[in-house]
Write a protein that holds these residues in place. Structure first.
Motif, mmCIF file in Angstrom:
data_model
loop_
_atom_site.group_PDB
_atom_site.id
_atom_site.type_symbol
_atom_site.label_atom_id
_atom_site.label_comp_id
_atom_site.label_asym_id
_atom_site.label_seq_id
_atom_site.Cartn_x
_atom_site.Cartn_y
_atom_site.Cartn_z
ATOM 1 N N MET A 83 0.828 -1.210 0.000
ATOM 2 C CA MET A 83 0.000 0.000 0.000
ATOM 3 C C MET A 83 0.864 1.264 0.000
ATOM 4 S SD MET A 83 -2.864 -1.058 -0.673
ATOM 5 C CE MET A 83 -3.697 0.494 -0.717
ATOM 6 N N ARG A 84 2.007 1.230 0.669
ATOM 7 C CA ARG A 84 2.927 2.385 0.583
ATOM 8 C C ARG A 84 3.331 2.610 -0.864
ATOM 9 N NH1 ARG A 84 5.255 0.061 5.032
ATOM 10 N NH2 ARG A 84 7.064 -0.651 3.861
ATOM 11 N N THR A 85 3.625 1.529 -1.570
ATOM 12 C CA THR A 85 3.999 1.627 -2.979
ATOM 13 C C THR A 85 2.833 2.150 -3.807
ATOM 14 O OG1 THR A 85 5.512 -0.243 -2.695
ATOM 15 C CG2 THR A 85 4.904 0.342 -4.957
ATOM 16 N N ALA A 86 1.636 1.618 -3.575
ATOM 17 C CA ALA A 86 0.453 2.041 -4.328
ATOM 18 C C ALA A 86 0.175 3.533 -4.135
ATOM 19 C CB ALA A 86 -0.760 1.214 -3.905
ATOM 20 N N HIS A 87 0.482 4.067 -2.963
ATOM 21 C CA HIS A 87 0.264 5.499 -2.717
ATOM 22 C C HIS A 87 1.400 6.361 -3.279
ATOM 23 C CE1 HIS A 87 -2.639 3.904 0.314
ATOM 24 N NE2 HIS A 87 -3.362 4.774 -0.353
ATOM 25 N N LEU A 88 2.556 5.784 -3.449
ATOM 26 C CA LEU A 88 3.683 6.528 -4.019
ATOM 27 C C LEU A 88 3.515 6.733 -5.523
ATOM 28 C CD1 LEU A 88 6.429 7.820 -3.409
ATOM 29 C CD2 LEU A 88 7.470 5.568 -3.766
ATOM 30 N N ILE A 89 2.879 5.792 -6.187
ATOM 31 C CA ILE A 89 2.698 5.885 -7.646
ATOM 32 C C ILE A 89 1.959 7.157 -8.046
ATOM 33 C CG2 ILE A 89 1.518 4.794 -9.612
ATOM 34 C CD1 ILE A 89 2.422 2.081 -8.404
ATOM 35 N N PRO A 90 0.793 7.472 -7.460
ATOM 36 C CA PRO A 90 0.142 8.735 -7.847
ATOM 37 C C PRO A 90 0.906 9.961 -7.362
ATOM 38 C CG PRO A 90 -1.182 7.583 -6.205
ATOM 39 C CD PRO A 90 -0.061 6.667 -6.604
ATOM 40 N N ALA A 91 1.650 9.834 -6.278
ATOM 41 C CA ALA A 91 2.475 10.960 -5.815
ATOM 42 C C ALA A 91 3.546 11.289 -6.847
ATOM 43 C CB ALA A 91 3.118 10.616 -4.467
ATOM 44 N N ASP A 92 3.923 10.291 -7.644
ATOM 45 C CA ASP A 92 4.893 10.496 -8.724
ATOM 46 C C ASP A 92 4.222 10.911 -10.026
ATOM 47 O OD1 ASP A 92 6.986 9.886 -7.066
ATOM 48 O OD2 ASP A 92 7.523 8.000 -8.045
ATOM 49 N N GLY A 93 2.897 11.083 -10.003
ATOM 50 C CA GLY A 93 2.193 11.576 -11.172
ATOM 51 C C GLY A 93 1.554 10.514 -12.048
ATOM 52 N N TRP A 94 1.526 9.263 -11.597
ATOM 53 C CA TRP A 94 0.933 8.181 -12.368
ATOM 54 C C TRP A 94 -0.434 7.836 -11.794
ATOM 55 C CZ3 TRP A 94 3.843 7.446 -16.478
ATOM 56 C CH2 TRP A 94 5.227 7.620 -16.388
ATOM 57 N N GLU A 95 -1.246 7.152 -12.585
ATOM 58 C CA GLU A 95 -2.577 6.733 -12.125
ATOM 59 C C GLU A 95 -2.525 5.293 -11.627
ATOM 60 O OE1 GLU A 95 -7.099 6.287 -13.812
ATOM 61 O OE2 GLU A 95 -5.738 7.697 -14.790
ATOM 62 N N VAL A 96 -2.819 5.115 -10.356
ATOM 63 C CA VAL A 96 -2.799 3.778 -9.769
ATOM 64 C C VAL A 96 -4.191 3.157 -9.894
ATOM 65 C CG1 VAL A 96 -3.352 4.475 -7.383
ATOM 66 C CG2 VAL A 96 -1.966 2.450 -7.789
ATOM 67 N N ASP A 97 -4.216 1.874 -10.179
ATOM 68 C CA ASP A 97 -5.448 1.089 -10.247
ATOM 69 C C ASP A 97 -5.522 0.309 -8.930
ATOM 70 O OD1 ASP A 97 -7.496 -0.718 -10.786
ATOM 71 O OD2 ASP A 97 -6.792 -1.169 -12.819
ATOM 72 N N LEU A 98 -6.056 0.957 -7.889
ATOM 73 C CA LEU A 98 -6.004 0.396 -6.535
ATOM 74 C C LEU A 98 -6.617 -0.996 -6.415
ATOM 75 C CD1 LEU A 98 -6.572 3.342 -4.046
ATOM 76 C CD2 LEU A 98 -4.578 1.860 -4.252
ATOM 77 N N SER A 99 -7.589 -1.313 -7.239
ATOM 78 C CA SER A 99 -8.199 -2.640 -7.127
ATOM 79 C C SER A 99 -7.194 -3.753 -7.422
ATOM 80 C CB SER A 99 -9.414 -2.756 -8.048
ATOM 81 O OG SER A 99 -9.024 -2.656 -9.398
ATOM 82 N N LEU A 100 -6.148 -3.457 -8.163
ATOM 83 C CA LEU A 100 -5.115 -4.468 -8.447
ATOM 84 C C LEU A 100 -4.068 -4.554 -7.344
ATOM 85 C CD1 LEU A 100 -4.522 -4.023 -12.280
ATOM 86 C CD2 LEU A 100 -6.072 -5.578 -11.096
ATOM 87 N N TRP A 101 -4.117 -3.649 -6.389
ATOM 88 C CA TRP A 101 -3.170 -3.633 -5.276
ATOM 89 C C TRP A 101 -3.824 -4.095 -3.974
ATOM 90 C CZ3 TRP A 101 1.941 -1.883 -5.959
ATOM 91 C CH2 TRP A 101 2.224 -1.376 -7.224
ATOM 92 N N ALA A 102 -5.057 -4.569 -4.048
ATOM 93 C CA ALA A 102 -5.846 -4.879 -2.863
ATOM 94 C C ALA A 102 -5.355 -6.097 -2.083
ATOM 95 C CB ALA A 102 -7.308 -5.068 -3.258
ATOM 96 N N ASP A 103 -4.435 -6.856 -2.633
ATOM 97 C CA ASP A 103 -3.925 -8.051 -1.951
ATOM 98 C C ASP A 103 -2.742 -7.710 -1.044
ATOM 99 O OD1 ASP A 103 -2.148 -7.435 -3.972
ATOM 100 O OD2 ASP A 103 -1.870 -9.492 -4.630
ATOM 101 N N ALA A 104 -2.721 -6.499 -0.534
ATOM 102 C CA ALA A 104 -1.573 -5.990 0.214
ATOM 103 C C ALA A 104 -1.310 -6.691 1.528
ATOM 104 C CB ALA A 104 -1.761 -4.488 0.475
ATOM 105 N N ALA A 105 -2.284 -7.358 2.104
ATOM 106 C CA ALA A 105 -2.134 -7.885 3.458
ATOM 107 C C ALA A 105 -1.084 -8.977 3.590
ATOM 108 C CB ALA A 105 -3.478 -8.406 3.956
ATOM 109 N N ASP A 106 -0.824 -9.722 2.539
ATOM 110 C CA ASP A 106 0.098 -10.855 2.699
ATOM 111 C C ASP A 106 1.258 -10.822 1.708
ATOM 112 O OD1 ASP A 106 -1.355 -11.419 0.452
ATOM 113 O OD2 ASP A 106 -1.838 -13.475 1.001
ATOM 114 N N TYR A 107 1.761 -9.637 1.420
ATOM 115 C CA TYR A 107 2.873 -9.523 0.488
ATOM 116 C C TYR A 107 3.917 -8.579 1.045
ATOM 117 C CZ TYR A 107 4.524 -10.669 -4.160
ATOM 118 O OH TYR A 107 5.210 -11.205 -5.207
ATOM 119 N N SER A 108 5.147 -8.815 0.734
ATOM 120 C CA SER A 108 6.225 -7.968 1.215
ATOM 121 C C SER A 108 7.189 -7.685 0.081
ATOM 122 C CB SER A 108 6.950 -8.673 2.365
ATOM 123 O OG SER A 108 7.628 -9.810 1.894
ATOM 124 N N PRO A 109 8.158 -6.807 0.306
ATOM 125 C CA PRO A 109 9.139 -6.519 -0.747
ATOM 126 C C PRO A 109 9.857 -7.784 -1.189
ATOM 127 C CG PRO A 109 9.390 -5.003 1.076
ATOM 128 C CD PRO A 109 8.422 -6.070 1.527
#
Length: 117
Positions: A83-109
């Motif tokens: 989710m930190r990554t998903a929020h950084l993408i629009p901060a960099d000027g890109w459009e994030v498709d949050l529904s594709l990042w919704a599996d954040a609970a069980d993933y790490s770098p």
């Protein structure tokens, strides 16, 4: 994307977010942010990096000529990195498709604290 049952719309979404993850990781090279794509976006990332000629060109153009290595991490944990990554993408000027990042609970770098995917 041939190994996944995605129609052309979903394949484009997954690949698009994979590219945005990689471009964001490259833009923040050296910051040790521990960025992570999430399981669905990671499918796009792996599809991109397997086309080594195109991926090398992407690295050459957007990563200062340095190859962005793939160093997978096997253990997944709930550390908020997706989710930190998903929020950084629009901060960099890109459009994030949050529904594709919704599996954040069980993933790490893939490799925390490094400049690799």
């Amino acid at each position: 994307m041939r190994d996944y049952p995605y129609d052309s719309v979903m394949a484009e979404r997954v690949l698009g977010q994979g590219y945005l993850y990689l471009l964001t990781a490259m833009a923040h090279r050296g910051e040790k942010l521990g960025l992570a794509p999430g399981k669905i976006v990671d499918i796009g990332v792996h599809t991109i990096i397997l086309d080594t000629v195109a991926f090398f060109d992407l690295c050459d153009r957007f990563n200062g000529g340095q190859y962005l290595h793939h160093v997978p991490k096997v253990d997944f944990k709930n550390d908020g990195s997706v989710m930190r990554t998903a929020h950084l993408i629009p901060a960099d000027g890109w459009e994030v498709d949050l529904s594709l990042w919704a599996d954040a609970a069980d993933y790490s770098p893939c490799h925390p604290g490094s400049d690799s995917h």
